[in-house]
Enzyme design. Structure first.
Site, PDB file in Angstrom:
ATOM      1  N   SER A 406       0.811  -1.213   0.000  1.00 55.59           N
ATOM      2  CA  SER A 406       0.000   0.000   0.000  1.00 55.59           C
ATOM      3  C   SER A 406       0.848   1.269   0.000  1.00 55.59           C
ATOM      4  O   SER A 406       0.305   2.349  -0.116  1.00 55.59           O
ATOM      5  CB  SER A 406      -0.988  -0.003   1.163  1.00 55.59           C
ATOM      6  OG  SER A 406      -0.398  -0.494   2.316  1.00 55.59           O
ATOM      7  N   HIS A 427      -2.937  -2.482  -5.908  1.00 52.11           N
ATOM      8  CA  HIS A 427      -3.273  -2.139  -4.531  1.00 52.11           C
ATOM      9  C   HIS A 427      -4.772  -2.290  -4.305  1.00 52.11           C
ATOM     10  O   HIS A 427      -5.567  -1.457  -4.755  1.00 52.11           O
ATOM     11  CB  HIS A 427      -2.798  -0.712  -4.218  1.00 52.11           C
ATOM     12  CG  HIS A 427      -3.079  -0.305  -2.819  1.00 52.11           C
ATOM     13  ND1 HIS A 427      -3.358   0.990  -2.445  1.00 52.11           N
ATOM     14  CD2 HIS A 427      -3.152  -1.039  -1.683  1.00 52.11           C
ATOM     15  CE1 HIS A 427      -3.580   1.022  -1.142  1.00 52.11           C
ATOM     16  NE2 HIS A 427      -3.464  -0.188  -0.668  1.00 52.11           N
ATOM     17  N   GLU A 439      -6.051   0.277  -7.156  1.00 55.32           N
ATOM     18  CA  GLU A 439      -5.043   1.177  -7.724  1.00 55.32           C
ATOM     19  C   GLU A 439      -4.070   0.320  -8.537  1.00 55.32           C
ATOM     20  O   GLU A 439      -3.464  -0.617  -7.992  1.00 55.32           O
ATOM     21  CB  GLU A 439      -4.279   1.911  -6.624  1.00 55.32           C
ATOM     22  CG  GLU A 439      -5.035   3.091  -6.042  1.00 55.32           C
ATOM     23  CD  GLU A 439      -4.252   3.807  -4.941  1.00 55.32           C
ATOM     24  OE1 GLU A 439      -4.140   5.029  -4.995  1.00 55.32           O
ATOM     25  OE2 GLU A 439      -3.754   3.122  -4.021  1.00 55.32           O
ATOM     26  N   ASN A 477      -3.666   6.560  -0.277  1.00 49.15           N
ATOM     27  CA  ASN A 477      -3.088   6.603   1.059  1.00 49.15           C
ATOM     28  C   ASN A 477      -2.184   7.809   1.263  1.00 49.15           C
ATOM     29  O   ASN A 477      -2.022   8.291   2.384  1.00 49.15           O
ATOM     30  CB  ASN A 477      -2.324   5.305   1.353  1.00 49.15           C
ATOM     31  CG  ASN A 477      -3.288   4.180   1.714  1.00 49.15           C
ATOM     32  OD1 ASN A 477      -4.466   4.429   1.948  1.00 49.15           O
ATOM     33  ND2 ASN A 477      -2.794   2.958   1.747  1.00 49.15           N
TER      34      ASN A 477
END
Ligand code: CAA
Length: 699
Positions: A406, A427, A439, A477
């Site tokens: 991540s 991801h 992602e 993130n």
């Protein structure tokens, strides 16, 4: 150019066939064609008219691209009234999806027939509006108020068999829409069936509309269109006449049409469709995908394996020991039995998936035939490097090697292999068989067909895939860590976690950031903070240790029963954990901060400004291709309210100059945190918006 509506005479019947690919949207040419076709059929002495769509569908709705532009006559509501009032017998034959204005046209015809695969629905609320061409007045007259309220407020697609049961359509028949429509119309004419205008049917019986309105408003978490649609259905029961009901529907429709929520939801509709369209991947064929490998069977790996199995892929699950592999299988079975309970999977399919399609392994050699391998092991660079070194040794040439990290650097991971062109990041978001976002992280050397394979996998798993570049945290993130930090700063300065959650939930987030942290597990953030401190924090960055103390006391959130909240009475009945505020107060005292009050508006403004500013950096650096990629990421992975379109659409609607001015003002207190994004400054200087960038990228 072919006519949008074809005109064909078969004996005393006129066939009006829509030809407006891809979805026969009811744009101006289609509406005009229908009106002209009716005029001509009546003038030429036909007895019946059949309306159907060529290609893949009946009308899938109004042409959404015309929204916000000056409307051109004939307008859809008048067209529907015109169809209904025709002295000829008018029949519609439905296939594909008869949605929104499409179903409204069908409801204006005197009889409706559909193929068994057809679906009907009034999905307007998802676009921030309500059915504005008589749908809220006609549907309750044929299906009753309860069914109409359900269909209109949820916007769900209803299959032909259910539509028949509800009275929305009159008959279901196998065949081509033209043929089944013609024979139905011929039969009706032969038996002398009367015209049957829905608008002349009696008003339906009312229900307790105030109660329904209140319930729908609550369910919408601030979204207005479903609740407003309830009032329109109410008018079908209570207005003096059908015409008065239509007038009320129009007023409510216009109210919503002019709302920010409509703009936000339509932005989201087109962003959903644009996000997977990347110029560099046009015409690039993905590599074949049939068998995949998953390394690591924790929550994430098991979720990925579940999604892959459900999509028909075979999965080899690799774990360190036979016991761990069995435990992973248990998790996958747990996920799949959820699908059985929801009726999405039969118990026979469950058995096939868990015995034939899933293989457990502890030896990397079992991955030698996999087309794609996803690693979902512990987030540690050295561990990941070991995994990829082994994969490089055993995987067949051309296999795609993916990391589910991540935040770690995919370039470094790719560099330990002899085939960095085959490596990318995929991801997923936990639980991976539920969350829609994926992602697709493209590293420096990722080959285009490997990127295309990432998108193909996403599509197959039913995900919304977003292209992201390599950086700490990728798109989602990375932005999360900044707006979360902003929330932490507000806590240091005087806001409570509960005030922040409340303000953001009122803004429309499914959960506030502290409730989310409790759900994800506070130990995750703790580990990240430890890593960042070990790497060395910038001395200008504000830091706080109260959350670490919460973790040191063994409170990791929902999984331990306590975090920011106490979950003794269940997840829904959360109450503040009384240990939290004293820890925060001690931290403020240690840092010499005199707390001040924060209003709801200020909380939202700062939090959103932090999100937008970092998002602008992410776009400016090319980590996200376009602003819409950020919007889609936040919508599908972070609970951002869809009716606000996404953070950058929200920013456009707020006004970028005002937002930048606030950021600069706050920079006077904390210049390190509030560094304006160069792209934001540039857009303000040029008087442009994020959506201008979207349009330039798409056109
Ligand atoms: N207007 C304009 N364009 C539309 C459209 C519409 N109503 N519906 C779909 N399109 C376009 C899409 O943007 C897409 O275009 P690109 O290929 O350029 O991206 C193309 O048609 C194909 O659409 P999808 O990729 O979504 O294809 P699909 O097969 O997955 O789904 C669909 C087809 C179920 C019809 C889906 O497109 C859909 O749900 N469309 C929206 C339907 C809708 O909401 N209708 C109500 C409109 S509002 C209305 O009618 C209000 C009123 O009363 C005035």
């Amino acid at each position: 150019m072919p006519e949008a509506i074809g005109y064909e005479r078969v004996g005393d019947i006129v066939i009006l066939a829509a030809d407006n690919p891809p979805v026969n949207a009811l744009g101006h040419a289609v509406r005009q064609g229908l009106a002209d076709g009716l005029d001509r059929a009546e003038a030429e002495g036909a007895r019946g008219v059949l309306i159907y769509g060529t290609g893949r569908t009946f009308f899938a709705g109004a042409d959404i691209r015309e929204f916000g532009k000056p409307p051109k006559e004939p307008h859809l509501p008048e067209l529907c009234n015109r169809i209904e009032a025709s002295p000829l017998l008018v029949v519609s034959a439905l296939h594909g999806t008869a949605l929104g204005g499409g179903l409204e046209v069908a409801l204006s015809t005197h009889y409706r027939i559909a193929v068994p695969q057809a679906k009907v629905g009034l999905p307007e609320v998802h676009l921030g509006i309500l059915p504005g061409a008589g749908g809220t007045q006609r549907l309750p007259r044929v299906a009753g108020v309860e069914a109409a309220l359900d269909m209109i407020t949820t916007g769900r697609h209803v299959r032909a068999d259910e539509a028949l049961r509800l009275g929305v359509i009159d008959r279901v028949a196998e065949g081509e829409p033209r043929e089944i429509g013609l024979s139905y119309l011929r039969e009706l004419l032969d038996e002398g069936a009367p015209r049957r205008p829905v608008g002349e049917m009696p008003a339906p019986a009312p229900v307790d509309f105030d109660a329904v309105h209140a319930a729908v408003l609550k369910r919408g978490r601030g979204q207005l269109s479903p609740a407003t649609a309830v009032r329109a259905v109410q008018a079908a029961c209570e207005a003096e006449s059908f015409a008065a009901g239509l007038k009320r529907e129009r007023e409510l429709f216009m109210e919503l049409m002019n709302s920010d929520q409509r703009e936000g939801l339509i932005h989201a509709f087109f962003a959903d469709r644009a996000v997977g369209k990347l110029p560099e991947l046009e015409g690039v064929a993905p590599r074949p995908l049939a068998a995949i490998g998953v390394i690591g069977g924790g929550t994430m790996g098991a979720g990925i394996a579940t999604a892959a199995l459900l999509s028909g892929l075979t999965v080899t699950m690799l774990e360190m020991t036979p016991e761990a592999a069995e435990a992973a299988k248990g998790r996958i079975e747990g996920n799949l039995s959820g699908a059985v309970k929801r009726g999405k999977l039969t118990s026979q399919q469950f058995d096939t998936l868990t015995t034939k399609a899933l293989t457990l392994a502890t030896d990397y050699a079992a991955l030698s035939e996999a087309d794609l391998v996803i690693e979902a092991v512990f987030e540690d660079m050295e561990v990941k490097k070991q995994v990829f070194t082994k994969l490089d040794a055993v995987c067949k040439p051309g296999a795609v090697l993916a990391s589910n990290t991540s935040y770690l650097d995919i370039n470094q991971i790719a560099a330990v292999t002899s085939r960095p062109q085959d490596v990318l990041g995929l991801h997923f978001f936990s639980p991976a068989h539920v969350m829609k976002l994926l992602e697709v992280v493209i590293a420096d050397q990722t080959a285009p067909d490997v990127a295309a394979t990432g998108f193909a996998l996403g599509k197959r798993l039913g995900k919304v895939s977003v292209r992201a570049g390599v950086c700490d945290g990728f798109i989602g993130n990375r932005i999360l860590s900044v707006y979360r930090t902003c929330a932490d700063h507000m806590i240091l300065d005087g806001a409570s976690p509960y005030e922040i959650d409340e303000a953001l939930e009122a803004f429309g987030f499914a959960m506030g950031p502290f409730a989310v942290a409790d759900l994800a597990g506070l130990d995750i953030g703790w580990a990240v903070r430890k890593r960042k401190r070990a790497e060395g924090l910038d001395p200008r960055a504000r830091d706080s240790a109260y959350a670490d103390k919460l973790c040191e006391a063994g409170h990791f959130g929902q999984k331990t029963g306590k975090g920011y909240y106490d979950y003794a009475a269940g997840a829904k009945a959360r109450v503040p954990n009384p240990e939290v505020m004293p820890l925060i107060e001690a931290e403020r005292a240690a840092q010499g901060i005199t707390p001040r009050a924060f209003g709801k508006d200020e909380i939202v403004r700062r939090y959103m400004a932090a999100m937008v500013n970092e998002a602008a950096k992410v776009v400016g650096e090319g980590i996200a291709r376009r602003p819409l990629d950020v919007d889609v990421t936040l919508l599908y992975g972070y609970g951002f309210p869809r009716y606000r379109g996404g953070p950058l659409k929200w920013a456009d609607m707020q006004g970028l100059p005002e937002l930048l001015a606030d950021i600069k003002r706050w920079a006077a207190e904390d210049a390190y945190f509030w560094q304006p994004a160069p792209l934001l400054e540039q857009l303000v200087a040029e008087g442009r918006s994020f959506d201008d960038l979207n349009k330039e990228a798409v056109s």
